[in-house]
Design an enzyme around this catalytic site. Structure first.
Site, short mmCIF file in Angstrom:
data_model
loop_
_atom_site.label_atom_id
_atom_site.label_comp_id
_atom_site.label_asym_id
_atom_site.label_seq_id
_atom_site.Cartn_x
_atom_site.Cartn_y
_atom_site.Cartn_z
N SER A 3 0.83 -1.21 0.00
CA SER A 3 0.00 0.00 0.00
C SER A 3 0.86 1.26 0.00
CB SER A 3 -0.92 0.02 1.21
OG SER A 3 -1.61 1.25 1.22
N LYS A 25 -4.90 -6.61 3.08
CA LYS A 25 -4.77 -5.46 2.17
C LYS A 25 -6.15 -5.07 1.61
CE LYS A 25 -3.11 -2.24 -0.51
NZ LYS A 25 -3.48 -2.22 -1.86
N HIS A 82 -7.91 -3.19 4.26
CA HIS A 82 -7.26 -1.86 4.31
C HIS A 82 -7.90 -0.96 3.26
CE1 HIS A 82 -4.45 0.89 2.34
NE2 HIS A 82 -3.85 1.08 3.51
N ASN A 83 -8.09 -1.48 2.05
CA ASN A 83 -8.68 -0.67 0.98
C ASN A 83 -10.14 -0.35 1.27
OD1 ASN A 83 -6.21 -1.15 -0.19
ND2 ASN A 83 -7.01 -1.61 -2.20
N GLU A 91 -10.12 2.40 3.56
CA GLU A 91 -9.74 3.59 2.79
C GLU A 91 -10.98 4.18 2.08
OE1 GLU A 91 -6.24 2.82 0.28
OE2 GLU A 91 -7.30 3.81 -1.34
P1 NBP Z 1 -1.20 -2.54 -13.51
O1 NBP Z 1 -2.18 -3.14 -12.56
O2 NBP Z 1 -1.64 -1.44 -14.38
O3 NBP Z 1 -0.61 -3.72 -14.42
C1 NBP Z 1 0.34 -3.46 -15.42
C2 NBP Z 1 1.41 -4.52 -15.40
O4 NBP Z 1 0.82 -5.83 -15.63
C3 NBP Z 1 2.41 -4.32 -16.54
O5 NBP Z 1 3.68 -4.70 -16.09
C4 NBP Z 1 1.88 -5.27 -17.61
O6 NBP Z 1 2.84 -5.68 -18.54
C5 NBP Z 1 1.49 -6.43 -16.74
N1 NBP Z 1 0.65 -7.41 -17.45
C6 NBP Z 1 -0.62 -7.31 -17.90
BR1 NBP Z 1 -1.68 -5.81 -17.79
N2 NBP Z 1 -1.06 -8.41 -18.50
C7 NBP Z 1 -0.02 -9.26 -18.45
C8 NBP Z 1 0.15 -10.57 -18.88
N3 NBP Z 1 -0.84 -11.24 -19.47
N4 NBP Z 1 1.35 -11.16 -18.68
C9 NBP Z 1 2.35 -10.50 -18.07
N5 NBP Z 1 2.24 -9.24 -17.61
C10 NBP Z 1 1.06 -8.62 -17.80
O7 NBP Z 1 0.11 -2.07 -12.71
P2 NBP Z 1 0.25 -1.25 -11.34
O8 NBP Z 1 -0.69 -0.11 -11.27
O9 NBP Z 1 1.71 -1.03 -11.18
O10 NBP Z 1 -0.23 -2.30 -10.24
C11 NBP Z 1 0.37 -3.57 -10.05
C12 NBP Z 1 -0.40 -4.30 -8.97
O11 NBP Z 1 -0.30 -3.55 -7.76
C13 NBP Z 1 -1.88 -4.46 -9.26
O12 NBP Z 1 -2.35 -5.65 -8.70
C14 NBP Z 1 -2.50 -3.30 -8.52
O13 NBP Z 1 -3.84 -3.53 -8.18
C15 NBP Z 1 -1.61 -3.22 -7.30
N6 NBP Z 1 -1.55 -1.91 -6.65
C16 NBP Z 1 -1.52 -0.77 -7.40
C17 NBP Z 1 -1.43 0.47 -6.77
C18 NBP Z 1 -1.36 1.75 -7.57
O14 NBP Z 1 -1.39 2.82 -6.95
N7 NBP Z 1 -1.23 1.69 -8.88
C19 NBP Z 1 -1.37 0.52 -5.38
C20 NBP Z 1 -1.36 -0.66 -4.64
C21 NBP Z 1 -1.46 -1.86 -5.29
P3 NBP Z 1 2.96 -4.91 -19.94
O15 NBP Z 1 3.78 -3.68 -19.65
O16 NBP Z 1 3.64 -5.88 -20.81
O17 NBP Z 1 1.58 -4.58 -20.41
#
Ligand code: NBP
Length: 485
Positions: free
Chosen positions: A132, A187, A190-191, A194
């Site tokens: 988080s 988690k 937590h959300n 939030e």
């Molecule tokens: P995203 O949730 O937007 O996912 C993008 C990533 O997933 C990229 O690396 C993409 O690769 C990869 N991906 C996808 Br889409 N499909 C794929 C597949 N079939 N095979 C392999 N890779 C694949 O990224 P994020 O926002 O960084 O979040 C990552 C995780 O953390 C999620 O579970 C999210 O819920 C969680 N989270 C996010 C936040 C936030 O603030 N963003 C906070 C806390 C937790 P590519 O580049 O090749 O498309």
């Protein structure tokens, strides 16, 4: 080149890229990989620019896996669901017995448990770790909630202790949560909390703006002031900041130009579904989810506003003189009391699941690791930790002696705010449902006797009595007809 590296990270979108840089900055050489290879190069370039951090990029999964020291640990930060399964498939073929995969995404806890079992059959260890704090947290110190194989946690405990947010009086914001999918479950809650916090803050804003007629400058001052006391938290702090931002595309403030439609990604919905599954009341969190659903009906709401306006009902029904200073003070107290109810609901959900699954989760420890790094970080979490330290088996936060006193001290102000909002036609579903939760929980006798009588009347569901033990059924229809005669 520091090969083998200490750890690997696959998935270099916002979270993965920032967490990889954070790990490298703490002195752990890290290998990185992403399906789309341009993100690998981008991450390596950023690592160079941010101080030649030890980040090593790989374009193919095999050399990525082989570059990591054994037993290998790989954190995945890809989109939850099928992308996690696909990434596991891609990487696991090159991994060896004793290696470990950690899913750092917002994954459904049962998926983690399914994968943990499948990995165990291959001799691999698996963790589901809630992360988080968004982009900023991932880069400079998130709150981490790892659950699953304890042995795997031990492999990387030294890394997690350094990478997590550090809070001066309570240590790094990480702890081993428990077995199975407990890290993801915690988690998720937590959300959900939030969601509740954000809704309650939005309602405080609405009452102050719509009823109290506070300007954005005044709202900034109020929230800044609140952030010096019992409400001190990340969300209050950023709210105060938001009121300062002027519109760069026109006159006035940006917040007034933002469309009133809230997005969501699913963890709030899961929390409410779990509340129903576990038969645990979570009305504040549920009302925050409902508010997001209703916010999405923008076009319908605009039409409804016209219907009711043409019938003589304006947005704000009562145009009453308001003592601004008193209103501000009342709303602060209403917000705080409502927040206690919301956290009580979240904690009860965690405890219920922990009992169902035998996870043995420590609620006070969870409050501790949420004190830094994450979105709900707040000074208030200290009080929650202390409440569970005083009594780990506390039935509900509301009955902790300190919280009980705080609720009693604030209830008059809280009732005034909810009544004022209701009379003004301003909806405060979070504050109202928190108050209803409090009023229901603190009453020794509820009208549930009548509901039970109705159930027995039409469905012979039986009832218990307050004076004689056992299960009873009454021919309500027959007796009532006779009584009428
Ligand atoms: P995203 O949730 O937007 O996912 C993008 C990533 O997933 C990229 O690396 C993409 O690769 C990869 N991906 C996808 Br889409 N499909 C794929 C597949 N079939 N095979 C392999 N890779 C694949 O990224 P994020 O926002 O960084 O979040 C990552 C995780 O953390 C999620 O579970 C999210 O819920 C969680 N989270 C996010 C936040 C936030 O603030 N963003 C906070 C806390 C937790 P590519 O580049 O090749 O498309």
């Amino acid at each position: 080149m520091a090969i083998p590296t200490r750890i690997g990270l696959a998935g270099l979108a916002v979270m993965g890229q920032n967490l990889a840089l954070n790990i490298a900055e703490k002195g752990f050489p890290i290998s990185v990989y992403n399906r789309t290879t341009s993100k690998v190069d981008e991450t390596v370039e950023r690592a160079k620019q941010e101080g030649n951090l030890p980040v090593y990029g790989f374009h193919d999964p095999e050399s990525f896996v082989r570059s990591i020291q054994k037993p290998r640990v790989i954190i995945m930060l890809v989109k939850a669901g099928p992308p996690v399964d696909q990434t596991i498939k891609t990487l696991s073929v090159y991994m060896e017995k004793g290696d470990c995969i950690i899913d750092g995404g917002n994954e459904w806890y049962e998926n983690t448990e399914r994968r943990e079992k499948a990995m165990a059959e291959l001799g691999l260890l698996y963790l589901g770790m809630g992360v988080s704090g968004g982009e900023e947290g991932a880069r400079h110190g998130p709150s981490l909630m790892p659950g699953g194989a304890f042995e795997a946690y031990k492999y990387i405990e030294d890394i997690l202790l350094k990478v997590a947010a550090q809070v001066s009086d309570s240590g790094p914001c990480v702890t081993y949560i428990g077995k199975g999918g407990s890290g993801n479950f915690v988690k998720m809650i937590h959300n959900g909390i939030e969601y509740g916090d954000m809704q309650l803050i939005a309602e405080a804003y609405d009452v102050l703006k719509s009823v109290g007629k506070l300007s954005n400058e005044e709202l900034h001052q109020v929230f800044s002031e609140w952030n010096k006391g019992e409400l001190l938290s990340f969300l209050i702090e950023i709210t105060a900041d938001i009121f300062l931002v002027k519109d760069d595309k026109g006159d006035g403030y940006l917040v007034d130009k933002v469309l009133d439609k809230t997005g969501m990604k699913g963890t709030g919905k899961w929390t409410v579904q779990q509340a129903a599954e576990l038969s645990v009341a979570a009305p504040t969190i549920a009302s925050s989810l409902d508010s997001r659903f209703l916010s999405g009906l923008k076009e319908e709401r605009v039409e409804a506003a016209k219907v009711f306006k043409s019938s003589g009902v304006s947005d704000i029904l009562v145009d009453q003189a308001v003592d601004k200073q008193k209103l501000i003070d009342d709303v602060r107290q209403a917000l705080y009391a409502s927040k206690i109810c919301s956290y009580a609901q979240g904690m009860n959900l965690i405890r219920a699941k922990s009992m169902e699954k035998g996870w043995d989760l420590e609620l006070g420890e969870l409050a501790r690791i949420w004190k830094g790094g994450c979105i709900i970080r707040a000074i208030f979490l200290d009080r929650i930790k202390k409440a569970y330290d005083r009594n780990p088996n506390l039935a509900n936060l509301l009955v902790d002696p300190e919280f009980a006193k705080e609720m009693i001290d604030r209830q008059s102000a809280w009732r005034r705010v909810v009544c004022l909002a209701i009379n003004s036609g301003v909806s405060t579903p979070g504050m109202s449902s928190s108050l209803a939760y409090f009023d229901t929980y603190r009453r020794g006798r509820l009208p549930a006797n009548l509901v039970q009588a109705q159930r027995d009347y039409f469905g012979a569901h039986t009832y218990e009595r307050i004076d004689v033990s056992g299960s009873f059924h009454t021919e309500w229809f027959k007796i009532s007809k006779q009584a009428k005669i």
